[in-house]
Write an enzyme that holds these catalytic residues in place. Structure first.
Site, PDB file in Angstrom:
ATOM      1  N   HIS A 488       0.775  -1.294  -0.204  1.00  0.00           N
ATOM      2  CA  HIS A 488       0.013  -0.161  -0.079  1.00  0.00           C
ATOM      3  C   HIS A 488       0.786   1.132  -0.087  1.00  0.00           C
ATOM      4  CE1 HIS A 488      -3.502   2.403   1.090  1.00  0.00           C
ATOM      5  NE2 HIS A 488      -2.561   3.245   1.840  1.00  0.00           N
ATOM      6  N   GLU A 489       1.632   1.519   0.998  1.00  0.00           N
ATOM      7  CA  GLU A 489       2.571   2.448   1.047  1.00  0.00           C
ATOM      8  C   GLU A 489       3.588   2.836  -0.222  1.00  0.00           C
ATOM      9  OE1 GLU A 489       1.850   4.642   3.310  1.00  0.00           O
ATOM     10  OE2 GLU A 489       0.449   3.533   4.558  1.00  0.00           O
ATOM     11  N   HIS A 492       1.732   4.733  -2.937  1.00  0.00           N
ATOM     12  CA  HIS A 492       1.720   5.931  -2.721  1.00  0.00           C
ATOM     13  C   HIS A 492       3.051   6.690  -3.167  1.00  0.00           C
ATOM     14  CE1 HIS A 492      -1.745   6.836  -0.386  1.00  0.00           C
ATOM     15  NE2 HIS A 492      -1.378   6.008   0.600  1.00  0.00           N
ATOM     16  N   HIS A 495       3.221   6.833  -6.792  1.00  0.00           N
ATOM     17  CA  HIS A 495       2.481   7.945  -7.498  1.00  0.00           C
ATOM     18  C   HIS A 495       3.219   9.168  -7.705  1.00  0.00           C
ATOM     19  CE1 HIS A 495      -1.952   9.917  -6.906  1.00  0.00           C
ATOM     20  NE2 HIS A 495      -1.416  10.212  -8.185  1.00  0.00           N
TER      21      HIS A 495
HETATM   22 ZN   LIG Z   1      -2.458   5.467   2.194  1.00  0.00          ZN
END
Ligand SMILES: [Zn+2]
Length: 703
Positions: A488-489, A492, A495
């Protein structure tokens, strides 16, 4: 979770000359000039805590002069001399502030906390001095009125429209008295916010549970118990920031489970110096007052205006539809767990502290495995390099190289260089995964340097978790949840790292809050993608791949305990929305805050299952930080995520073509386009609720 820098504009090199006002400091203070390291990676070994205050003060002074120069420019406003000039401003401030707030998250100390407290109100004043500068607004307003004639490209047009709207939302057109009140509110909120963070960190350390005997820790492995042992011979169970605590799944001694859960749930509401209830009540009242000044019914109305969900009505309708489905699903799960509990404790009633423990038993019976069987196959380095990095390689052509030559702020941090498909440096990545008392709870990603063609910068990003560090010489074996969080991290991070835009304020994760969790959630799909899972899930001693039978069981258990997970999340979401949909005179006092929370739970039927909210109000850092009235963002993003995962599964899966598409319509675009337009281009239709419900195994009246 994503931690955003408070300011993300920049200072041109030519203005660095103005720092000559501090010639002596400029010699010694590493923050006063751009870092000499690659990609302006922060020179952590050269930055002293004493450098922050002069760099922040100089940074604010420089940006004030930069803005004054824009306003004083005798030439008529143009996109270049106003919008671009503003984008270039504030670079020194941004550099100093990014390092200070990142270190206060990842490796705080009393001096850094003091600086954060001291500068929070000054920074709030500084931001308002720019946002409420009438000359600046006049120039941007003039450009906004001429926007049809300016021959702007779509990115420029969006930058102008968003900046104009942001200034209006900051109060640029309010009468002077209202603006003065607004400035005072913002200063007070920043002070309270810094205070809140420090109390939550102090309390999570202060609330660790101490037990005297090994017997009370039955269920944990010998190695785990040894790691908890203190010098006085007792055992200390540290807390994580959520209400639920991972150790609850293993502890077979029921009284210890109860004590651990109570220690967690009572945080920051014990009537001592770390109690946050009064502070929260004040924050809520000030936010409501500010929303009213700006013409909104309440803070949620103000916040949702710029989110992709668009209105409180949309969010309330979605929550009202999902809450009964989640509770019904949790009730079904609770019945199975109650039966498990009664085998050990005849006549007992399932409590919050029993849930995780009996869920593991239930999982073992229903699906034939429990968490402890997975962990030997989930060694940290393998998960990171053969899982997370490998998926990014196959999708985006990225490769990763350790950079032990780059300085780090703590010996547990690793620096990596990220190379693009052309073999050139794309970004630098700091990986900081172990828990320590100086770190705030949870997991988050951040950026030290953002991408911008205007400024010629490439990203430097950080990835932070709170994995318990094993004793020296032992491997770090992750839980399935921790593996999920790492993917998940890193979503980011992608992105930010794959951003390909001109203007710094549109880079990477500069998207609405309820959209920013979307790419990170999509990246979670590679955790269970068969070829990636087979690649990283290997026994830490033998190197054997995880047996197919175990992989099949994980796949079969995909929806296991989703009623609980959805319920604890929705409970916190409903509390967030409720508290932020009140007017100032309706905000509960400190003494009534917990009753209000209980009433919200009751109103939606959440009191009928032993599932505490994922965060209780006194330690709900999300809603005191950037997720106020925005905790629903995870749900909204997951709806987008589930639609996207469905699309990817139907269109080729894990390959470079998928990666290029993700880049083109999502990751590279940052905030340069309406996010929902990008979403539709990516998957070819509007978001549907079906894929989300299906994933969570929920049934609602109107799917
Ligand atoms: Zn998050």
């Amino acid at each position: 979770m994503l931690l955003r820098p408070l300011l993300d504009r920049a200072l041109p090199r030519r203005l660095l000359g103005s720092l000559l006002l501090l010639p002596a400091l400029a010699q010694a203070n590493a923050l006063l000039q751009p870092s000499p390291l690659p990609l302006q990676y922060p020179p952590f070994n050269a930055i002293a805590d004493a450098d922050f205050a002069p760099a922040l003060s100089a940074g604010m002074a420089v940006q004030r002069r930069e803005v004054a120069a824009i306003v004083a420019n005798p030439a008529a406003p143009s996109f270049e001399n106003t919008m671009e000039a503003l984008e270039r401003s504030g670079r020194l401030l941004n550099r100093a502030l990014t390092v200070l707030s990142s270190l206060n998250g990842a490796d705080s100390n009393p001096e850094r906390q003091r600086l954060q407290r001291e500068f929070a109100p000054l920074l709030a004043q500084h931001r308002d001095a720019i946002a409420l500068n009438p000359g600046l607004f006049q120039r941007i307003d003039a450009l906004h009125r001429q926007r049809e004639q300016l021959r702007l490209n779509p990115e420029q047009r969006r930058l102008l429209e968003r900046r104009h709207a942001d200034l209006l939302r900051a109060g640029a057109q309010l009468p002077p008295a209202a603006q003065a009140r607004l400035r005072a509110i913002n200063v007070e909120l920043s002070r309270l916010g810094a205070d809140f963070n420090q109390k939550v960190l102090a309390e999570v350390n202060a609330s660790a549970l101490t037990v005297a005997t090994r017997e009370e820790l039955a269920g944990l492995s010998e190695a785990q118990i040894d790691a908890l042992r203190q010098s006085d011979g007792r055992y200390r169970l540290p807390l994580q920031n959520t209400s639920g605590q991972p150790l609850l799944a293993q502890l077979s001694h029921r009284p210890t489970r109860e004590r651990l859960m109570q220690a967690s749930l009572s945080r920051n509401a014990r009537g001592d110096g770390n109690d946050t209830r009064e502070l929260i009540s004040q924050v809520l009242r000030l936010r409501a007052e500010r929303a009213a000044l700006l013409g909104h019914a309440h803070h949620a109305d103000f916040t949702l205006e710029t989110e992709t969900a668009g209105s409180t009505a949309t969010v309330n309708a979605l929550l009202a539809q999902l809450a009964p489905a989640a509770v019904a699903s949790a009730k079904k799960e609770a019945a199975a767990l109650q039966a498990q509990l009664e085998k050990d404790h005849p006549g007992a009633t399932l409590q919050a502290w029993d849930w995780a423990y009996y869920a593991e038993k239930e999982r073992a019976q229903a699906y034939g495995y429990d968490e402890s069987q997975l962990r030997p196959y989930l060694e940290l380095n393998s998960v990171l390099e053969r899982g997370v990095f490998e998926a990014a390689k196959r999708l985006y052509g990225l490769s990763f190289k350790r950079r032990p030559d780059l300085p780090v702020y703590h010996p547990d941090v690793q620096a990596w260089e990220v190379l693009g498909p052309n073999g050139k440096t794309q970004a630098l990545l700091l990986v900081d995964l172990y828990a320590r008392p100086s770190k705030r709870g949870g997991a988050w990603a951040n950026a030290y340097v953002g991408q911008s063609h205007l400024l010629g910068t490439r990203p430097v990003v950080g990835n932070h978790m709170n994995i318990p560090k094993p004793p020296a010489g032992q491997p770090t074996l992750l839980t399935w949840d921790e593996v999920n969080t790492l993917f998940h991290e890193f979503g980011h991070n992608l992105h930010t790292m794959l951003s390909d835009v001109r203007y710094p304020s549109q880079a990477g994760t500069a998207v609405p809050r309820d959209y920013v969790e979307f790419p990170s959630q999509v990246n979670e799909m590679w955790q269970t993608w068969p070829s990636i899972l087979a690649n990283y899930a290997r026994h830490h001693q033998t190197g054997e791949p995880m047996p197919q039978a175990l992989l099949d069981k994980i796949a079969a258990a995909k929806r296991f305990n989703q009623g609980f997970a959805t319920t604890e999340y929705l409970a916190a979401t409903l509390i967030d929305q409720h508290l932020h949909q009140l007017k100032a005179d309706q905000i509960p006092n400190a003494s009534a805050l917990m009753d209000t929370e209980a009433q919200v739970m009751k109103a939606h039927g959440f009191d009928t299952v032993p599932v505490p909210p994922r965060y209780r109000t006194p330690y709900f850092s999300h809603i005191m930080g950037g997720y106020a009235a925005g905790y629903y963002a995870y749900l909204w993003s997951e709806v987008l995520d589930a639609n996207t995962v469905e699309w990817i599964e139907q269109h080729g899966g894990l390959n470079r073509t998928t990666g290029e598409r993700m880049k083109r319509f999502l990751l590279a675009r940052g905030g340069t386009e309406d996010p929902m337009v990008l979403f539709q281009q990516l998957v070819g239709h509007e978001p549907k609720l079906g894929p989300y419900l299906n994933r969570r195994g929920l049934v609602t009246a109107q799917p």
